[in-house]
Design an enzyme around this catalytic site. Structure first.
Site, mmCIF file in Angstrom:
data_model
loop_
_atom_site.group_PDB
_atom_site.id
_atom_site.type_symbol
_atom_site.label_atom_id
_atom_site.label_comp_id
_atom_site.label_asym_id
_atom_site.label_seq_id
_atom_site.Cartn_x
_atom_site.Cartn_y
_atom_site.Cartn_z
ATOM 1 N N ARG A 1 1.136 -10.366 6.837
ATOM 2 C CA ARG A 1 1.024 -9.156 6.007
ATOM 3 C C ARG A 1 2.145 -8.188 6.359
ATOM 4 O O ARG A 1 1.957 -7.223 7.077
ATOM 5 C CB ARG A 1 -0.327 -8.472 6.263
ATOM 6 C CG ARG A 1 -1.545 -9.351 6.073
ATOM 7 C CD ARG A 1 -2.816 -8.572 6.380
ATOM 8 N NE ARG A 1 -2.808 -7.963 7.698
ATOM 9 C CZ ARG A 1 -3.311 -8.532 8.788
ATOM 10 N NH1 ARG A 1 -3.871 -9.719 8.742
ATOM 11 N NH2 ARG A 1 -3.251 -7.899 9.934
ATOM 12 N N CYS B 1 12.094 24.448 2.290
ATOM 13 C CA CYS B 1 11.152 25.014 1.322
ATOM 14 C C CYS B 1 10.414 23.883 0.599
ATOM 15 O O CYS B 1 10.718 22.712 0.788
ATOM 16 C CB CYS B 1 11.882 25.844 0.281
ATOM 17 S SG CYS B 1 13.051 27.006 0.960
ATOM 18 N N MET B 2 9.483 24.271 -0.246
ATOM 19 C CA MET B 2 8.706 23.256 -0.949
ATOM 20 C C MET B 2 9.615 22.391 -1.831
ATOM 21 O O MET B 2 9.464 21.171 -1.875
ATOM 22 C CB MET B 2 7.637 23.922 -1.817
ATOM 23 C CG MET B 2 6.685 22.924 -2.447
ATOM 24 S SD MET B 2 5.434 23.694 -3.478
ATOM 25 C CE MET B 2 4.322 24.375 -2.284
ATOM 26 N N ASP B 3 10.585 23.014 -2.506
ATOM 27 C CA ASP B 3 11.400 22.261 -3.467
ATOM 28 C C ASP B 3 12.886 22.278 -3.151
ATOM 29 O O ASP B 3 13.668 21.653 -3.857
ATOM 30 C CB ASP B 3 11.219 22.853 -4.871
ATOM 31 C CG ASP B 3 9.798 23.288 -5.101
ATOM 32 O OD1 ASP B 3 8.911 22.432 -4.948
ATOM 33 O OD2 ASP B 3 9.575 24.477 -5.385
ATOM 34 N N TYR C 1 13.526 31.382 4.170
ATOM 35 C CA TYR C 1 12.301 32.124 4.466
ATOM 36 C C TYR C 1 12.289 32.630 5.905
ATOM 37 O O TYR C 1 12.755 31.943 6.819
ATOM 38 C CB TYR C 1 11.089 31.197 4.289
ATOM 39 C CG TYR C 1 10.677 30.995 2.843
ATOM 40 C CD1 TYR C 1 10.264 32.073 2.066
ATOM 41 C CD2 TYR C 1 10.676 29.726 2.287
ATOM 42 C CE1 TYR C 1 9.861 31.874 0.751
ATOM 43 C CE2 TYR C 1 10.277 29.521 0.976
ATOM 44 C CZ TYR C 1 9.871 30.602 0.212
ATOM 45 O OH TYR C 1 9.474 30.407 -1.079
ATOM 46 N N ARG D 1 -10.652 -0.540 15.069
ATOM 47 C CA ARG D 1 -10.508 0.282 13.869
ATOM 48 C C ARG D 1 -11.544 -0.204 12.849
ATOM 49 O O ARG D 1 -12.620 0.330 12.773
ATOM 50 C CB ARG D 1 -9.083 0.179 13.324
ATOM 51 C CG ARG D 1 -8.783 1.114 12.191
ATOM 52 C CD ARG D 1 -7.292 1.166 11.847
ATOM 53 N NE ARG D 1 -6.771 -0.080 11.298
ATOM 54 C CZ ARG D 1 -5.557 -0.215 10.783
ATOM 55 N NH1 ARG D 1 -4.726 0.822 10.772
ATOM 56 N NH2 ARG D 1 -5.145 -1.372 10.307
ATOM 57 N N HIS E 1 -6.075 -7.548 13.082
ATOM 58 C CA HIS E 1 -4.838 -6.752 13.091
ATOM 59 C C HIS E 1 -4.406 -6.552 14.540
ATOM 60 O O HIS E 1 -5.214 -6.167 15.386
ATOM 61 C CB HIS E 1 -5.092 -5.411 12.410
ATOM 62 C CG HIS E 1 -3.830 -4.682 12.050
ATOM 63 N ND1 HIS E 1 -2.781 -5.301 11.405
ATOM 64 C CD2 HIS E 1 -3.452 -3.393 12.252
ATOM 65 C CE1 HIS E 1 -1.809 -4.410 11.216
ATOM 66 N NE2 HIS E 1 -2.197 -3.255 11.723
ATOM 67 N N LYS F 1 0.847 -1.197 0.000
ATOM 68 C CA LYS F 1 0.000 0.000 0.000
ATOM 69 C C LYS F 1 0.882 1.246 0.000
ATOM 70 O O LYS F 1 2.087 1.157 0.260
ATOM 71 C CB LYS F 1 -0.900 -0.029 1.232
ATOM 72 C CG LYS F 1 -0.134 -0.137 2.550
ATOM 73 C CD LYS F 1 -1.078 -0.455 3.704
ATOM 74 C CE LYS F 1 -0.309 -0.504 5.019
ATOM 75 N NZ LYS F 1 -1.176 -0.857 6.144
HETATM 76 C C1 LIG Z 1 -0.416 -1.661 6.840
HETATM 77 C C2 LIG Z 1 -0.941 -2.918 7.338
HETATM 78 C C3 LIG Z 1 -0.087 -4.013 7.519
HETATM 79 C C4 LIG Z 1 1.405 -3.930 7.353
HETATM 80 O O1 LIG Z 1 1.927 -3.389 8.537
HETATM 81 P P1 LIG Z 1 3.468 -3.296 8.857
HETATM 82 O O2 LIG Z 1 3.498 -2.937 10.275
HETATM 83 O O3 LIG Z 1 4.031 -2.236 7.994
HETATM 84 O O4 LIG Z 1 4.062 -4.613 8.600
HETATM 85 C C5 LIG Z 1 -0.667 -5.194 7.903
HETATM 86 N N1 LIG Z 1 -1.998 -5.298 8.097
HETATM 87 C C6 LIG Z 1 -2.833 -4.263 7.979
HETATM 88 C C7 LIG Z 1 -4.273 -4.457 8.213
HETATM 89 C C8 LIG Z 1 -2.337 -3.024 7.608
HETATM 90 O O5 LIG Z 1 -3.169 -1.998 7.484
#
Ligand SMILES: *Cc1c(COP(=O)(O)O)cnc(C)c1O
Length: 726
Positions: free
Chosen positions: A571, A665-667, A617, A484, A512, A386
Site C-alpha cells: 500500500r 496571510c490566508m491568501d 500583519y 491504532r 500496518h 487517500k
Molecule cells: C496511509 C497508509 C498507507 C500509505 O502509507 P505511506 O507511508 O504513505 O506509503 C498504507 N497503509 C495504511 C494503513 C495507511 O493508512
C-alpha cells in the site's frame, strides 16, 4: 476482488448507434433492395435512439430516483446542458431549414409543436425528447416507487406504439382514432419525449444500477454464462422484432416505424451485454458519437452540394450506398474535429493564474515502476490515494495508475471512495479507516471494500449484510503493535470467526508497520516482530481452513527498507509521489524517486520597502535596509503552512531561493526579492519544485515547518488550480 463495471462498451456502441442513425436518414440500401433497406433502417437502426435514452437514464437518473442529496441540482445542470446543446443545434440547422423552406407558415402553435416535440430539424426531436422525458421521469419519481414508474412509462410506450407502428389498429376504432388525430395536432409522431423516452430512461437507470453479474473471483463462470444468456436473449428478441416489423408492414398497419413491442426486451438484453463488454472507457468516443449525431444532416447537405460541384452525383447521391458512406465519413471527420476542439477548450479552464499544482504523470509512472521492481513476484501495488492522493488529485492519479494496469486503490474513508467511483474509477477500492454504520449502504452501492477495524465492528458489518443481495467485501485489519486500529493479532479465534461470518466476503487481511522508516536496532527488531506475528497469524488461519485471498503489510518505507517482507499488495503512498517524509530520506532516494508535484504561484505586486518600514500583519517584520519585496498569490488557505512565517520558509523566485518575510496571510505571502533582478507582477514563483539550478522539495518545506512532507502535501488546499503533464 476485481473490476466492477466498465462503461467502455457503452462508449464504443455510441459510435455504432450514431452510424445507424445516419443510415435512418440516408437509406443506404434503397438503391438495391427495398426490403433490405427496411430491415436496416426501420428495424436494426431503431435500437440507436433508445440506446441513447438508456445511457442518459443510467447517468442522470439513479440519484434522482433514490432522492440523493444534491440530485436536483445535478438534474438542473443536465437539463441546462441539454437545452444549450439543443440551442446550438438549432443554430446550426436554422439556415438550412430556412433555405429548405421549413418555416414558411409558422404560427405560435406550430413553433411550440416544433420546439417541444418534432424538433426544428428532422433529427433534432431527440433533444426536446430528452428534456421532456427526463422531466417526466423526475415527476414520476416524486409520486411513485420504481415499480409504478416502470408501469406508467411502459403504459405510455404502449399508447405511443398505437400511434406508431400499430396505428392501423387504432384506425379501426373510430373513437380512438379521433383522440389520436387530436394528438397529432400537438405532435407529428408519438415517438417523442412523452411516449418513447420515459421507458428507456427508466430502464437505463434500472439496468445501469444493477450489480454487474459477478466479475469476482470464483464467480467467473457464472458471469460468462450470464452475459451469454443476455446475448442469446438479445438475438431472440431482435428476431421477434424483425418478424413483428415485417408483419406490421405487410398488414399496412404502420403509420410510423420507430416503436415495436419487441424493442423493449431487445434493448434490455442489448444494454446488459454492452455493460458486460469490458473495455476501457473512452471519453473521445463518448463526445464523438454525440457530434456525429448532431452534424450528420448538415453533412448530407454538404455531400449533395459537393457532388453537384464535382459532377459526382451518380456515385455520391444517386447510389444510396455511396451516399451513405460519403455522409458517414464526412460526419465522422467533422465530429472528430469538433470533439478535439471541445476537449481542448475544456482543458483551457485549468489555467495557471493564481496558485496551482503541476503534476508530472510521467514521474508518477516511473515511481510506480520503480517501487514495483523492488517487490517480490506476486506482490502488486495498491496505491494509497487517500487525502486526494496526498494533495495530487485522487481522480487524475488513479486514472493514470489504472492505465499502467494497477487495479486496486486504498483510501481513508467512504466519501473518498465514492468520489473515485463517481468519476469512473473501477477496480478494488479499500477503505482503510472507520466507516460509520449510517454509511454502510455506500459500501454495497458502490462496490467498496471495508477494513474491519476490530472483531466487534466485523459483527456490525455482518449484521448489516444480512438479507442483502451481495456480501460485504472486507479486509480484516490486524493490530501487530501499532495499537491504532485492527483486531489484536493474538486474538486468533475472534479473527477466525470473521472468516465464517455469513454476510462478509473476506478479501484480504492486513497490518500496518509503524517503525519501518527507521533502521536502528530497536525499530528493526520491532518491525520484523510485527511481520513475524502477522505471517504466523496468516499461517495459523490457513491451517484452520480460512481462505484469505490477499494479505498485505507494506507501505512506502517498508518497500524501500524491507522489500523482502512481500505480501500480495504493497500500500504505497508517499514514495509513489516521489518524496519521503523527511529531507534526509528524500535526498537518499532522490536518484530513483522523482517528485510528481510542484506548487507554484504568481507575483501579485512588487514594492520598495525603506529601512524602518514594516510589512505584513502585526508589524512583525521591519526592514533594516532598503529592500524590494514581492507579494505572492498564495497563502495558508492554499496549504502553505503559516509556520513558515518570519523567515523560516524559502521560495524560488527567478531561480533564486528567497526568504518569506512577515506573517503568511490566508491568501497571500510576502517574500524578500532584493537579491532577484527584474521581478515583476505576474512572474511565476515556485514553492515546491525546481527553478533554474535550485530545488525545494515538499520535504524541505516540511523540515522548515517542523512536520513531514506527508502533512504538507495532504493539506494542499482544494482552491489550487491543477495542471497535468502526461
Ligand atoms: C496511509 C497508509 C498507507 C500509505 O502509507 P505511506 O507511508 O504513505 O506509503 C498504507 N497503509 C495504511 C494503513 C495507511 O493508512
Amino acid at each position: 476482488m476485481g473490476t466492477r463495471r466498465s462503461y467502455g462498451g457503452l462508449d464504443r456502441f455510441r459510435i455504432i448507434a450514431a452510424v445507424l442513425v445516419i443510415a435512418i436518414h440516408t437509406s443506404p440500401l434503397s438503391s438495391f433492395t427495398a426490403e433490405g433497406d427496411f430491415f436496416l433502417t426501420r428495424i436494426l437502426a431503431r435500437i440507436a435512439v433508445p440506446f441513447f435514452f438508456m445511457v442518459t437514464g443510467q447517468f442522470v437518473l439513479p440519484d434522482i430516483i433514490s432522492r440523493r442529496r444534491g440530485s436536483e441540482r445535478r438534474l438542473l445542470r443536465y437539463l441546462k446542458k441539454t437545452a444549450l446543446l439543443y440551442g446550438v443545434a438549432i443554430g446550426i440547422y436554422l439556415p438550412i431549414g430556412i433555405y429548405a423552406g421549413h418555416y414558411k407558415e409558422i404560427t405560435a402553435g406550430s413553433l411550440l409543436k416544433m420546439l417541444l416535440f418534432d424538433g426544428t430539424f428532422y433529427h433534432l426531436w431527440y433533444f426536446p425528447a430528452c428534456l421532456l422525458g427526463v422531466g417526466l421521469v423526475y415527476l414520476m419519481s416524486r409520486c411513485m416507487d420504481k415499480k409504478g414508474m416502470m408501469a406508467l412509462s411502459g403504459g405510455l410506450y404502449v399508447l405511443g406504439l398505437l400511434g406508431d407502428s400499430y396505428y392501423g389498429l387504432v384506425e379501426k376504432v373510430p373513437f380512438l382514432s379521433i383522440i389520436y388525430e387530436a394528438g397529432f395536432q400537438i405532435f407529428s409522431y408519438t415517438r417523442n419525449g412523452i411516449f418513447l423516452a420515459p421507458i428507456f430512461l427508466v430502464l437505463g437507470a434500472e439496468i445501469g444500477g444493477e450489480q454487474p453479474v459477478g466479475r469476482r473471483k470464483g464467480a467467473g463462470e457464472k458471469s460468462l454464462s450470464g452475459t451469454g444468456f443476455d446475448a442469446l436473449c438479445f438475438a431472440f428478441s431482435f428476431l421477434a422484432m424483425t418478424g413483428e416489423a415485417f408483419v406490421l408492414r405487410h398488414q399496412e398497419l404502420q403509420r410510423h416505424d420507430s416503436m415495436y413491442l419487441a424493442l423493449i426486451p431487445t434493448m434490455i438484453c442489448l444494454y446488459r451485454v454492452l455493460l458486460a463488454w469490458n473495455k476501457k472507457p473512452a471519453k473521445v468516443l463518448r463526445i464523438l458519437g454525440g457530434w456525429i449525431y448532431i452534424l450528420h444532416p448538415a453533412m448530407i447537405v454538404v455531400v449533395r452540394g459537393a457532388a453537384r460541384v464535382l459532377h459526382m452525383t451518380e456515385l455520391l447521391v444517386d447510389n444510396s450506398l455511396g451516399h451513405y458512406l460519403a455522409v458517414t465519413v464526412l460526419s465522422a471527420a467533422a465530429a472528430f474535429g469538433v470533439s478535439l476542439l471541445s476537449i481542448r477548450l475544456s482543458r483551457r479552464k485549468f489555467a495557471c493564474s493564481r496558485a496551482w499544482v503541476e503534476l508530472d504523470m510521467e514521474a508518477l509512472g516511473q515511481n510506480a515502476d520503480y517501487l514495483q521492481s523492488r517487490l517480490p513476484k506476486g506482490c502488486s501495488l495498491m496505491p494509497a490515494v487517500k487525502a486526494d492522493a496526498y494533495g495530487h488529485g485522487a481522480v487524475s492519479v488513479a486514472k493514470a495508475l489504472r492505465q499502467k494496469g494497477i487495479r486496486s486503490f486504498a483510501v481513508a474513508c467512504a466519501e473518498e471512495a465514492v468520489a473515485l467511483r463517481e468519476q469512473g474509477i473501477e477496480g478494488e477500492i479499500l477503505i482503510l479507516g472507520y466507516t460509520h454504520p449510517d454509511e454502510f449502504a455506500l459500501l454495497c452501492r458502490y462496490g467498496l471494500s471495508q477494513t474491519v477495524v476490530d472483531a466487534s465492528y466485523g459483527e456490525a458489518l455482518d449484521r448489516y449484510g444480512r438479507g442483502r443481495k451481495e456480501k460485504i467485501h472486507v479486509h480484516i485489519g490486524v493490530d501487530t503493535g501499532m495499537h491504532r486500529i485492527g483486531e489484536p493479532w493474538e486474538n486468533i479465534d475472534r479473527i477466525e470467526e470473521l472468516f465464517h461470518r455469513e454476510y462478509l466476503a473476506v478479501e484480504g487481511m492486513f497490518t500496518h508497520l509503524c517503525a519501518d522508516d527507521v533502521l536502528e536496532k530497536r525499530e528493526r527488531e520491532f518491525t520484523l516482530g510485527q511481520a513475524r506475528a502477522f505471517y504466523r497469524l496468516a499461517e495459523q488461519l490457513r491451517e484452520r481452513g480460512c481462505v484469505c485471498p490477499k494479505i498485505h503489510l507494506q507501505s512506502s518505507y517498508s518497500v524501500l527498507n524491507y522489500p523482502e517482507l512481500g505480501g500480495d499488495y504493497a500500500r504505497v503512498g508517499i514514495a509513489l509521489y516521489g518524496v519521503l517524509s523527511t529531507r534526509e530520506d528524500t535526498r537518499k532516494w532522490k536518484d530513483v524517486l522523482r517528485p510528481v508535484l510542484s506548487l507554484k504561484a504568481r507575483v501579485a505586486a512588487v514594492k520598495e520597502l525603506h529601512a524602518g518600514e514594516s510589512a505584513g500583519y502585526g508589524l512583525q517584520f521591519t526592514a533594516d535596509r532598503e529592500m524590494r519585496i514581492a507579494t505572492l498569490s498564495i497563502g495558508y488557505a492554499d496549504g502553505l503552512p503559516r509556520a513558515l512565517s518570519g523567515g523560516r520558509g524559502r521560495v524560488l523566485v527567478g531561480g533564486i531561493k528567497v526568504p518569506v518575510i512577515g506573517r503568511i496571510c490566508m491568501d497571500q505571502t510576502i517574500v524578500d526579492v532584493s537579491r532577484v533582478p527584474r521581478v515583476k507582477t505576474g512572474d511565476e514563483v515556485v514553492l515546491i519544485g525546481s527553478s533554474g539550478q535550485e530545488e525545494i522539495t515538499a520535504a524541505d518545506l516540511a523540515g522548515w515547518a517542523g512536520t513531514i512532507s506527508n502533512e504538507i502535501l495532504s493539506r494542499l488546499g482544494g482552491r489550487l488550480e491543477r495542471a497535468i503533464r502526461y
